[in-house]
Each structure stands twice: as C-alpha cells, then as structure tokens.
Design an enzyme around this catalytic site. Structure first.
Site, PDB file in Angstrom:
ATOM      1  N   LEU A  21       0.833  -1.205   0.000  1.00  0.00           N
ATOM      2  CA  LEU A  21       0.000   0.000   0.000  1.00  0.00           C
ATOM      3  C   LEU A  21       0.873   1.263   0.000  1.00  0.00           C
ATOM      4  O   LEU A  21       0.687   2.144  -0.825  1.00  0.00           O
ATOM      5  CB  LEU A  21      -0.908  -0.013   1.245  1.00  0.00           C
ATOM      6  CG  LEU A  21      -1.924   1.123   1.373  1.00  0.00           C
ATOM      7  CD1 LEU A  21      -2.984   1.046   0.272  1.00  0.00           C
ATOM      8  CD2 LEU A  21      -2.623   1.075   2.744  1.00  0.00           C
ATOM      9  N   THR A  22       1.838   1.324   0.913  1.00  0.00           N
ATOM     10  CA  THR A  22       2.609   2.567   1.130  1.00  0.00           C
ATOM     11  C   THR A  22       3.526   2.904  -0.049  1.00  0.00           C
ATOM     12  O   THR A  22       4.149   2.015  -0.638  1.00  0.00           O
ATOM     13  CB  THR A  22       3.452   2.420   2.411  1.00  0.00           C
ATOM     14  OG1 THR A  22       2.573   2.083   3.483  1.00  0.00           O
ATOM     15  CG2 THR A  22       4.194   3.698   2.751  1.00  0.00           C
ATOM     16  N   SER A  45       0.269   7.894   5.251  1.00  0.00           N
ATOM     17  CA  SER A  45      -1.011   7.988   5.966  1.00  0.00           C
ATOM     18  C   SER A  45      -2.144   8.308   4.995  1.00  0.00           C
ATOM     19  O   SER A  45      -3.267   7.825   5.150  1.00  0.00           O
ATOM     20  CB  SER A  45      -0.933   9.081   7.034  1.00  0.00           C
ATOM     21  OG  SER A  45       0.107   8.800   7.939  1.00  0.00           O
ATOM     22  N   ILE A  77       7.632  -2.517   2.438  1.00  0.00           N
ATOM     23  CA  ILE A  77       6.733  -3.663   2.324  1.00  0.00           C
ATOM     24  C   ILE A  77       7.294  -4.855   3.112  1.00  0.00           C
ATOM     25  O   ILE A  77       8.282  -5.487   2.705  1.00  0.00           O
ATOM     26  CB  ILE A  77       6.492  -4.027   0.834  1.00  0.00           C
ATOM     27  CG1 ILE A  77       5.991  -2.786   0.074  1.00  0.00           C
ATOM     28  CG2 ILE A  77       5.523  -5.193   0.721  1.00  0.00           C
ATOM     29  CD1 ILE A  77       4.787  -2.075   0.695  1.00  0.00           C
ATOM     30  N   GLY A 132      18.550   0.035  34.370  1.00  0.00           N
ATOM     31  CA  GLY A 132      19.758   0.858  34.480  1.00  0.00           C
ATOM     32  C   GLY A 132      20.639   0.672  33.245  1.00  0.00           C
ATOM     33  O   GLY A 132      20.135   0.466  32.139  1.00  0.00           O
ATOM     34  N   GLY A 133      21.938   0.705  33.432  1.00  0.00           N
ATOM     35  CA  GLY A 133      22.883   0.573  32.318  1.00  0.00           C
ATOM     36  C   GLY A 133      22.706  -0.724  31.551  1.00  0.00           C
ATOM     37  O   GLY A 133      22.897  -0.780  30.329  1.00  0.00           O
ATOM     38  N   GLU A 188       0.550   0.281   9.966  1.00  0.00           N
ATOM     39  CA  GLU A 188      -0.905   0.004   9.921  1.00  0.00           C
ATOM     40  C   GLU A 188      -1.696   1.186  10.492  1.00  0.00           C
ATOM     41  O   GLU A 188      -2.726   1.013  11.152  1.00  0.00           O
ATOM     42  CB  GLU A 188      -1.233  -1.321  10.610  1.00  0.00           C
ATOM     43  CG  GLU A 188      -0.415  -2.459   9.988  1.00  0.00           C
ATOM     44  CD  GLU A 188      -1.087  -3.802  10.025  1.00  0.00           C
ATOM     45  OE1 GLU A 188      -2.308  -3.851  10.240  1.00  0.00           O
ATOM     46  OE2 GLU A 188      -0.383  -4.796   9.802  1.00  0.00           O
TER      47      GLU A 188
HETATM   48  C1  LIG Z   1       8.479  -1.573  10.212  1.00  0.00           C
HETATM   49  C2  LIG Z   1       7.489  -1.118   9.197  1.00  0.00           C
HETATM   50  C3  LIG Z   1       6.769  -2.033   8.453  1.00  0.00           C
HETATM   51  C4  LIG Z   1       5.855  -1.618   7.480  1.00  0.00           C
HETATM   52  N1  LIG Z   1       5.182  -2.542   6.708  1.00  0.00           N
HETATM   53  C5  LIG Z   1       4.353  -2.118   5.701  1.00  0.00           C
HETATM   54  C6  LIG Z   1       3.714  -3.064   4.826  1.00  0.00           C
HETATM   55  O1  LIG Z   1       3.870  -4.292   4.950  1.00  0.00           O
HETATM   56  N2  LIG Z   1       2.947  -2.583   3.815  1.00  0.00           N
HETATM   57  C7  LIG Z   1       2.723  -1.245   3.608  1.00  0.00           C
HETATM   58  O2  LIG Z   1       2.009  -0.892   2.683  1.00  0.00           O
HETATM   59  N3  LIG Z   1       3.318  -0.315   4.443  1.00  0.00           N
HETATM   60  C8  LIG Z   1       4.123  -0.733   5.467  1.00  0.00           C
HETATM   61  N4  LIG Z   1       4.743   0.198   6.299  1.00  0.00           N
HETATM   62  C9  LIG Z   1       4.521   1.618   6.067  1.00  0.00           C
HETATM   63  C10 LIG Z   1       3.656   2.256   7.142  1.00  0.00           C
HETATM   64  O3  LIG Z   1       2.327   1.783   7.058  1.00  0.00           O
HETATM   65  C11 LIG Z   1       3.756   3.777   6.989  1.00  0.00           C
HETATM   66  O4  LIG Z   1       5.083   4.141   7.352  1.00  0.00           O
HETATM   67  C12 LIG Z   1       2.753   4.525   7.841  1.00  0.00           C
HETATM   68  O5  LIG Z   1       1.437   4.322   7.369  1.00  0.00           O
HETATM   69  C13 LIG Z   1       3.036   6.040   7.889  1.00  0.00           C
HETATM   70  O6  LIG Z   1       3.231   6.551   6.615  1.00  0.00           O
HETATM   71  P1  LIG Z   1       4.537   7.443   6.304  1.00  0.00           P
HETATM   72  O7  LIG Z   1       5.726   6.693   6.760  1.00  0.00           O
HETATM   73  O8  LIG Z   1       4.500   7.839   4.885  1.00  0.00           O
HETATM   74  O9  LIG Z   1       4.386   8.695   7.242  1.00  0.00           O
HETATM   75  P2  LIG Z   1       3.512  10.023   6.935  1.00  0.00           P
HETATM   76  O10 LIG Z   1       2.147   9.642   6.503  1.00  0.00           O
HETATM   77  O11 LIG Z   1       4.301  10.923   6.076  1.00  0.00           O
HETATM   78  O12 LIG Z   1       3.410  10.632   8.398  1.00  0.00           O
HETATM   79  C14 LIG Z   1       4.469  11.388   9.011  1.00  0.00           C
HETATM   80  C15 LIG Z   1       3.902  11.934  10.335  1.00  0.00           C
HETATM   81  O13 LIG Z   1       2.795  12.795  10.053  1.00  0.00           O
HETATM   82  C16 LIG Z   1       1.675  12.363  10.801  1.00  0.00           C
HETATM   83  N5  LIG Z   1       0.433  12.626  10.051  1.00  0.00           N
HETATM   84  C17 LIG Z   1       0.145  12.308   8.774  1.00  0.00           C
HETATM   85  N6  LIG Z   1      -1.107  12.664   8.464  1.00  0.00           N
HETATM   86  C18 LIG Z   1      -1.636  13.242   9.573  1.00  0.00           C
HETATM   87  C19 LIG Z   1      -2.891  13.817   9.909  1.00  0.00           C
HETATM   88  N7  LIG Z   1      -3.897  13.849   9.028  1.00  0.00           N
HETATM   89  N8  LIG Z   1      -3.058  14.306  11.163  1.00  0.00           N
HETATM   90  C20 LIG Z   1      -2.053  14.263  12.077  1.00  0.00           C
HETATM   91  N9  LIG Z   1      -0.844  13.717  11.829  1.00  0.00           N
HETATM   92  C21 LIG Z   1      -0.636  13.216  10.592  1.00  0.00           C
HETATM   93  C22 LIG Z   1       1.877  10.870  10.981  1.00  0.00           C
HETATM   94  O14 LIG Z   1       1.095  10.354  12.049  1.00  0.00           O
HETATM   95  C23 LIG Z   1       3.366  10.828  11.257  1.00  0.00           C
HETATM   96  O15 LIG Z   1       3.617  11.159  12.585  1.00  0.00           O
HETATM   97  C24 LIG Z   1       5.642  -0.224   7.284  1.00  0.00           C
HETATM   98  C25 LIG Z   1       6.360   0.713   8.059  1.00  0.00           C
HETATM   99  C26 LIG Z   1       7.281   0.273   9.004  1.00  0.00           C
HETATM  100  C27 LIG Z   1       8.037   1.303   9.801  1.00  0.00           C
END
Ligand SMILES: Cc1cc2nc3c(=O)[nH]c(=O)nc-3n(C[C@H](O)[C@H](O)[C@H](O)COP(=O)(O)OP(=O)(O)OC[C@H]3O[C@@H](n4cnc5c(N)ncnc54)[C@H](O)[C@@H]3O)c2cc1C
Length: 383
Positions: free
Chosen positions: A125-126, A132, A157, A340-341, A364
């Site tokens: 998805l991402t 987000s 992913i 602690g440490g 997620e």
């Molecule tokens: C270990 C790991 C595994 C993952 N696995 C998958 C996977 O299998 N498949 C997949 O598709 N993705 C995966 N992801 C991606 C993950 O779902 C995204 O990183 C996540 O949804 C946040 O998107 P972003 O990193 O682009 O952050 P952004 O969306 O750019 O967000 C950056 C900051 O802005 C804040 N923000 C954004 N919009 C708003 C709003 N409207 N109001 C307030 N705050 C906001 C966010 O909360 C965050 O703090 C994974 C990520 C990690 C770290």
C-alpha cells in the site's frame, strides 16, 4: 460477562506460548543482530495452525476464533515483534483479505498455500508520496483488453523480498482518489515486478524483511483483480481492520514482556542494601505497567470478540491499537530505565523491545491516524 478463556482458547494459548518460548525467543537476539528473518519458522507456524488461524478448514485454516488468534499474536509479540509482524501481514493483511474479497477460484488457489507456509504473502500500500494518505497513491493500473499494466513504487513492504504473492493497490484514475483504487493479486515472479531491501538500517524489527518494490509495465491478467475495480480502498481498509488487531495484540505481548523482565530484574538487583523492587518509586512504575497491560489486553479482547460476533470493529480496533501500542511504548521506556545501564545493551531483551515498539506505533496507521479514526466516529467529518 465472562472473562475466562474457554478450554480451546487456553489450549491454543498454551501451544503459542510454548512455541514462542522454545522456538522463537531463543533466536530473537541473533536474528536481530544479523538482520535475518528465521524463515524456517514459517512452515513451522503453518504446521501449528497459526498462519491462517481463523480461516476455515476447507481452505487449509484452523477455524479458530478471533480471540484465540489474538492470543497467538500476543504470545509471539512477547517473544519477537519481527515474527509477530510477519504473521500480522501474512495472515491479517493477506490471507484474511483474500478470504473476505476473493472469488472462489482465488480462495482455492491461494489460501491453502498461504496456510501451510508454502507461499508467503505481502501487502503493498505505502508509497514514497502516499503514507497515511493512502488515497493519494500514484502507482497506476492501466486497463488494456484482457489485462491491467502496473507502474509505480511501493516502500516499507514487510515480507516483500520473500513473498510469493503480493496484494498490490494501484489507481486507474488518480484524480478520483479513493474511488479510483483497485486491488490486485500479483505473482511476485511476474515480469516487471522488481524488489530490493529497503535502504538504511532500521531502528527495530531488524530481523523482519522490508522491501522497496518497483512495478515497470508489470502486466497482470484481469482475473488478478481482488474485488471489483474501484473497490481497492475499501479492501485496503478492511484488511487493516484485521491487521491492526494483530498489531494491538502484539503490543500487549511486548508490554507484558517488559513487565515480566522488569519484575524479574528489580527483584534480584540490589542497591542501597535492598532489592530495587522494594523502592516505592519502582513499585509505582511496576503497578502502572501492570494496570496498562490489563487495560490494553481487555481492549484487544473486546475488539476480537466483536469481530467474532460479526459486528463493526473499526472504532474498537483503533482504540485497542492506539492504547496498546502507546502503553507498550511507555512500558518499554520504563523497562529500560529500571534495568539501568544493563537495559541499554542487548545483553537484556528490553533494549530490543524499546527499539521494536516504535514500529508498532507507526505501521498500519500511526497513533495520529488511529485518533483520527476514533474522533471521526465521535464528531463526524466537517464540511
Ligand atoms: C516496520 C514497518 C513495516 C511496514 N510494513 C508495511 C507493509 O507491509 N505494507 C505497507 O504498505 N506499508 C508498510 N509500512 C509503512 C507504514 O504503514 C507507513 O510508514 C505509515 O502508514 C506512515 O506513513 P509514512 O511513513 O509515509 O508517514 P507520513 O504519513 O508521512 O506521516 C508522518 C507523520 O505525520 C503524521 N500525520 C500524517 N497525516 C496526519 C494527519 N492527518 N493528522 C495528524 N498527523 C498526521 C503521521 O502520524 C506521522 O507522525 C511499514 C512501516 C514500518 C516502519
């Protein structure tokens, strides 16, 4: 209202606990240091019936209830978030999504192989410019006579480099946002499907596999559509309802592990001539941690119960994910402090819990996004 687990639920919990203690936890530190996922555990989880827990036996699943499955996630989360994370994606985001949206032919083809661990699934998805705000995705699906042609890039992913099948979300009309998105079941050996490890070294989940996936004129037949064209966003969100429950239950496992480690350590460490567990400030920390673990677990169990009843769970699942991950972040931070440490080194596992838990707060749907989901149900959406 009964809070006891049934005999069957207790048996599944005991099986998951034994597996987590005997086969997952002993490998966790080395897998984290080497950055390698313990792949042999996948088929083992298949043979234990964990890979497709709630899926019906006719598709190779165990047909367990959602609360039992939450118990499996919790036990794995207690041992290793990389292994629990694998399961939340493979089962929660992929198998259950195919079960909910697939044609009979797709279910027969994919579910038994995913249930046994013969095939591994990932969920794409991402994107670099769509996190987000998933509806702003740029990966395109161009419709041609009997196929769709995918172009674009996905990042972060989980399982991406080891997966055999990917659920890929792409848009046939970016200007239509949510309504333009389609979901596809893509064979990862398809021409034009290129994957590589994510650049950089992750803070946590170091044993998990995270990929960047590039689609270059990747042609898939129309039969690869999951659900109807334009239903992709709804499909993505419904999959997250399953996956988020797995993340929330996994966070309860991490918080419980922090509490267990902190109790054990503070009872044996002595300073100022007494056990540090006898200091009132330390006791207050342990008591708050225990209260948070209980509250988080009850929220997870409520969401799992509602899911089992076939009732709407989006709000309750978001509440469980928000509370459980935030509680576990706090528990991990306190656990490191109480050690602690020693807590600052991977000599003790709390150091790994502290790094891993930040991931659960982000993927997620971040904690901000869970708050948006909850608040929208409270106050609606303004004009
Ligand atoms: C270990 C790991 C595994 C993952 N696995 C998958 C996977 O299998 N498949 C997949 O598709 N993705 C995966 N992801 C991606 C993950 O779902 C995204 O990183 C996540 O949804 C946040 O998107 P972003 O990193 O682009 O952050 P952004 O969306 O750019 O967000 C950056 C900051 O802005 C804040 N923000 C954004 N919009 C708003 C709003 N409207 N109001 C307030 N705050 C906001 C966010 O909360 C965050 O703090 C994974 C990520 C990690 C770290």
């Amino acid at each position: 209202m009964r809070f006891d687990l049934t005999e069957e639920q207790q048996a599944i919990q005991a099986r998951a606990r034994a597996f987590a203690d005997d086969e997952v936890a002993p490998l966790a530190r080395e897998a984290d240091e080497r950055g390698e996922f313990p792949l042999h555990l996948v088929k083992r989880m298949g043979s234990l019936g964990f890979l497709a827990g709630p899926i019906a036996a006719s598709y190779g699943g165990s047909g367990m209830d959602y609360l039992s499955f939450a118990l499996v996630y919790e036990e794995l989360g207690r041992a290793d978030s990389s292994v629990r994370g694998f399961l939340a994606v493979h089962a929660g985001l992929v198998s259950l999504c195919i079960r909910d949206w697939g044609t009979e032919e797709q279910k027969q083809h994919y579910l038994p192989r995913l249930a046994s661990g013969e095939w591994i699934g990932c969920y794409c998805l991402t994107e670099p410019n769509a996190g987000s705000d998933a509806a702003s995705m740029e990966t395109s699906a161009r419709e041609e006579e009997d196929s769709f042609v995918l172009n674009g890039e996905k990042i972060w992913i989980t399982n991406g480099n080891i997966a055999d099948v990917a659920i890929v979300f792409a848009t046939r009309d970016a200007s239509a946002r949510h309504r333009g998105i389609c979901a596809f079941l893509v064979d990862t050996s398809s021409a034009g499907f290129r994957r590589e490890a994510m650049p950089g070294k992750e803070l946590g989940h170091r044993a998990a596999d995270h990929a960047k996936i590039v689609f270059e004129e990747c042609r898939v037949p129309k039969s690869a559509l999951l659900g109807a064209p334009g239903e992709g966003f709804k499909i993505a969100m419904s999959a997250l309802d399953h996956g988020r429950l797995g993340v929330a239950a996994g966070a309860v496992g991490v918080a419980q592990a922090c509490l267990d480690a902190s109790i054990a350590f503070t009872k044996q460490r002595r300073q100022f001539g007494q056990r540090i567990a006898d200091f009132q400030m330390v006791q207050a920390t342990l008591a708050d941690m225990a209260a948070d673990v209980d509250a988080a677990r009850l929220l997870v169990h409520r969401a799992a119960w509602l899911k089992q009843e076939g009732r709407p769970t989006t709000r309750e699942t978001s509440i469980a994910k928000l509370f459980a991950t935030e509680a576990a972040v706090k528990a991990a931070s306190e656990a490191v402090l109480l050690h602690g440490g020693r807590g600052y080194s991977n000599e003790f596992p709390v150091e790994r819990y502290y790094r891993d838990i930040k991931g659960l707060q982000i993927y997620e749907g971040t904690s901000h996004i869970q708050r948006i989901v909850i608040a929208r149900q409270l106050v609606g959406k303004g004009e």
